[in-house]
Motif scaffolding. Structure first.
Motif, PDB file in Angstrom:
ATOM      1  N   LYS A  28      45.774  37.067  46.414  1.00  0.00           N
ATOM      2  CA  LYS A  28      44.488  37.705  46.743  1.00  0.00           C
ATOM      3  C   LYS A  28      44.627  38.720  47.867  1.00  0.00           C
ATOM      4  N   ASP A  29      45.380  38.392  48.921  1.00  0.00           N
ATOM      5  CA  ASP A  29      45.560  39.336  50.030  1.00  0.00           C
ATOM      6  C   ASP A  29      46.235  40.618  49.556  1.00  0.00           C
ATOM      7  N   GLN A  30      47.221  40.478  48.668  1.00  0.00           N
ATOM      8  CA  GLN A  30      47.907  41.659  48.141  1.00  0.00           C
ATOM      9  C   GLN A  30      46.944  42.504  47.306  1.00  0.00           C
ATOM     10  N   LEU A  31      46.102  41.847  46.515  1.00  0.00           N
ATOM     11  CA  LEU A  31      45.121  42.575  45.718  1.00  0.00           C
ATOM     12  C   LEU A  31      44.157  43.337  46.626  1.00  0.00           C
ATOM     13  N   ASP A  32      43.669  42.644  47.658  1.00  0.00           N
ATOM     14  CA  ASP A  32      42.750  43.279  48.598  1.00  0.00           C
ATOM     15  C   ASP A  32      43.387  44.494  49.269  1.00  0.00           C
ATOM     16  N   THR A  33      44.640  44.336  49.705  1.00  0.00           N
ATOM     17  CA  THR A  33      45.355  45.429  50.363  1.00  0.00           C
ATOM     18  C   THR A  33      45.510  46.628  49.434  1.00  0.00           C
ATOM     19  N   ALA A  34      45.713  46.341  48.148  1.00  0.00           N
ATOM     20  CA  ALA A  34      45.877  47.416  47.159  1.00  0.00           C
ATOM     21  C   ALA A  34      44.542  47.976  46.682  1.00  0.00           C
ATOM     22  N   GLY A  35      43.444  47.415  47.182  1.00  0.00           N
ATOM     23  CA  GLY A  35      42.121  47.898  46.780  1.00  0.00           C
ATOM     24  C   GLY A  35      41.701  47.417  45.400  1.00  0.00           C
ATOM     25  N   ILE A  36      42.284  46.307  44.961  1.00  0.00           N
ATOM     26  CA  ILE A  36      41.972  45.758  43.643  1.00  0.00           C
ATOM     27  C   ILE A  36      40.983  44.615  43.805  1.00  0.00           C
ATOM     28  N   GLY A  37      39.830  44.754  43.173  1.00  0.00           N
ATOM     29  CA  GLY A  37      38.828  43.703  43.221  1.00  0.00           C
ATOM     30  C   GLY A  37      39.131  42.632  42.188  1.00  0.00           C
ATOM     31  N   LEU A  38      38.879  41.403  42.542  1.00  0.00           N
ATOM     32  CA  LEU A  38      39.125  40.281  41.640  1.00  0.00           C
ATOM     33  C   LEU A  38      37.806  39.863  40.999  1.00  0.00           C
ATOM     34  N   VAL A  39      37.764  39.910  39.675  1.00  0.00           N
ATOM     35  CA  VAL A  39      36.582  39.519  38.917  1.00  0.00           C
ATOM     36  C   VAL A  39      37.025  38.526  37.851  1.00  0.00           C
ATOM     37  N   MET A  40      36.338  37.397  37.780  1.00  0.00           N
ATOM     38  CA  MET A  40      36.661  36.371  36.792  1.00  0.00           C
ATOM     39  C   MET A  40      35.472  36.148  35.873  1.00  0.00           C
ATOM     40  N   ILE A  41      35.764  35.801  34.643  1.00  0.00           N
ATOM     41  CA  ILE A  41      34.719  35.502  33.670  1.00  0.00           C
ATOM     42  C   ILE A  41      34.964  34.104  33.140  1.00  0.00           C
ATOM     43  N   GLY A  42      33.992  33.229  33.333  1.00  0.00           N
ATOM     44  CA  GLY A  42      34.103  31.859  32.850  1.00  0.00           C
ATOM     45  C   GLY A  42      33.262  31.652  31.608  1.00  0.00           C
ATOM     46  N   SER A  43      33.561  30.595  30.906  1.00  0.00           N
ATOM     47  CA  SER A  43      32.848  30.328  29.655  1.00  0.00           C
ATOM     48  C   SER A  43      31.709  29.328  29.817  1.00  0.00           C
ATOM     49  N   GLY A  44      31.490  28.859  31.027  1.00  0.00           N
ATOM     50  CA  GLY A  44      30.448  27.871  31.256  1.00  0.00           C
ATOM     51  C   GLY A  44      29.114  28.506  31.593  1.00  0.00           C
ATOM     52  N   ASP A  45      28.264  27.702  32.217  1.00  0.00           N
ATOM     53  CA  ASP A  45      26.963  28.202  32.654  1.00  0.00           C
ATOM     54  C   ASP A  45      27.015  28.465  34.166  1.00  0.00           C
ATOM     55  N   PRO A  46      25.969  29.057  34.737  1.00  0.00           N
ATOM     56  CA  PRO A  46      25.993  29.388  36.165  1.00  0.00           C
ATOM     57  C   PRO A  46      26.244  28.187  37.078  1.00  0.00           C
ATOM     58  N   GLU A  47      25.699  27.036  36.758  1.00  0.00           N
ATOM     59  CA  GLU A  47      25.916  25.851  37.601  1.00  0.00           C
ATOM     60  C   GLU A  47      27.378  25.415  37.559  1.00  0.00           C
ATOM     61  N   GLN A  48      27.981  25.469  36.383  1.00  0.00           N
ATOM     62  CA  GLN A  48      29.399  25.126  36.268  1.00  0.00           C
ATOM     63  C   GLN A  48      30.253  26.116  37.048  1.00  0.00           C
ATOM     64  N   ALA A  49      29.880  27.384  37.020  1.00  0.00           N
ATOM     65  CA  ALA A  49      30.616  28.399  37.767  1.00  0.00           C
ATOM     66  C   ALA A  49      30.545  28.129  39.266  1.00  0.00           C
ATOM     67  N   LYS A  50      29.367  27.784  39.758  1.00  0.00           N
ATOM     68  CA  LYS A  50      29.213  27.457  41.185  1.00  0.00           C
ATOM     69  C   LYS A  50      30.100  26.284  41.568  1.00  0.00           C
ATOM     70  N   GLU A  51      30.122  25.265  40.735  1.00  0.00           N
ATOM     71  CA  GLU A  51      30.949  24.094  40.999  1.00  0.00           C
ATOM     72  C   GLU A  51      32.433  24.469  40.982  1.00  0.00           C
ATOM     73  N   PHE A  52      32.833  25.294  40.026  1.00  0.00           N
ATOM     74  CA  PHE A  52      34.222  25.746  39.914  1.00  0.00           C
ATOM     75  C   PHE A  52      34.627  26.520  41.159  1.00  0.00           C
ATOM     76  N   ILE A  53      33.770  27.440  41.588  1.00  0.00           N
ATOM     77  CA  ILE A  53      34.045  28.264  42.773  1.00  0.00           C
ATOM     78  C   ILE A  53      34.247  27.378  43.998  1.00  0.00           C
TER      79      ILE A  53
END
Length: 66
Positions: free
Chosen positions: A14-39
Motif C-alpha cells: 500500500k505504501d508503494q502504491l501511495d508513493t506512486a500515486g496509485i489509488g487502491l479500489v476494491m470491489i466485493g461481491s457482498g452487501d454494504p454491511e459485509q463490506a464494512k465488516e470485511f474492512i
C-alpha cells in the motif's frame, strides 16, 4: 487466492502504491454491511465498493472462489 490473502498482499504494498500515486479500489461481491465488516476485520485501507449482482465479475470474466 482468497480475498483475505489478496488484501494482505495489497496492504503489504500500500505504501508503494501511495508513493506512486496509485489509488487502491476494491470491489466485493457482498452487501454494504459485509463490506464494512470485511474492512474492519482485515484492516483494509482504500476504497471498497460492493457488487452483489456480480456485474463487475461478469464484465471482466472473473470466477468466484468458494
Amino acid at each position: 487466492m482468497f480475498a483475505r490473502q489478496q488484501v494482505a498482499a495489497l496492504m503489504g504494498i500500500k505504501d508503494q502504491l501511495d508513493t506512486a500515486g496509485i489509488g487502491l479500489v476494491m470491489i466485493g461481491s457482498g452487501d454494504p454491511e459485509q463490506a464494512k465488516e470485511f474492512i474492519t476485520s482485515f484492516s483494509v485501507e482504500g476504497e471498497m465498493y460492493v457488487d452483489p449482482d456480480l456485474r463487475t465479475y461478469k464484465a471482466f470474466k472473473l470466477v468466484r472462489s468458494l
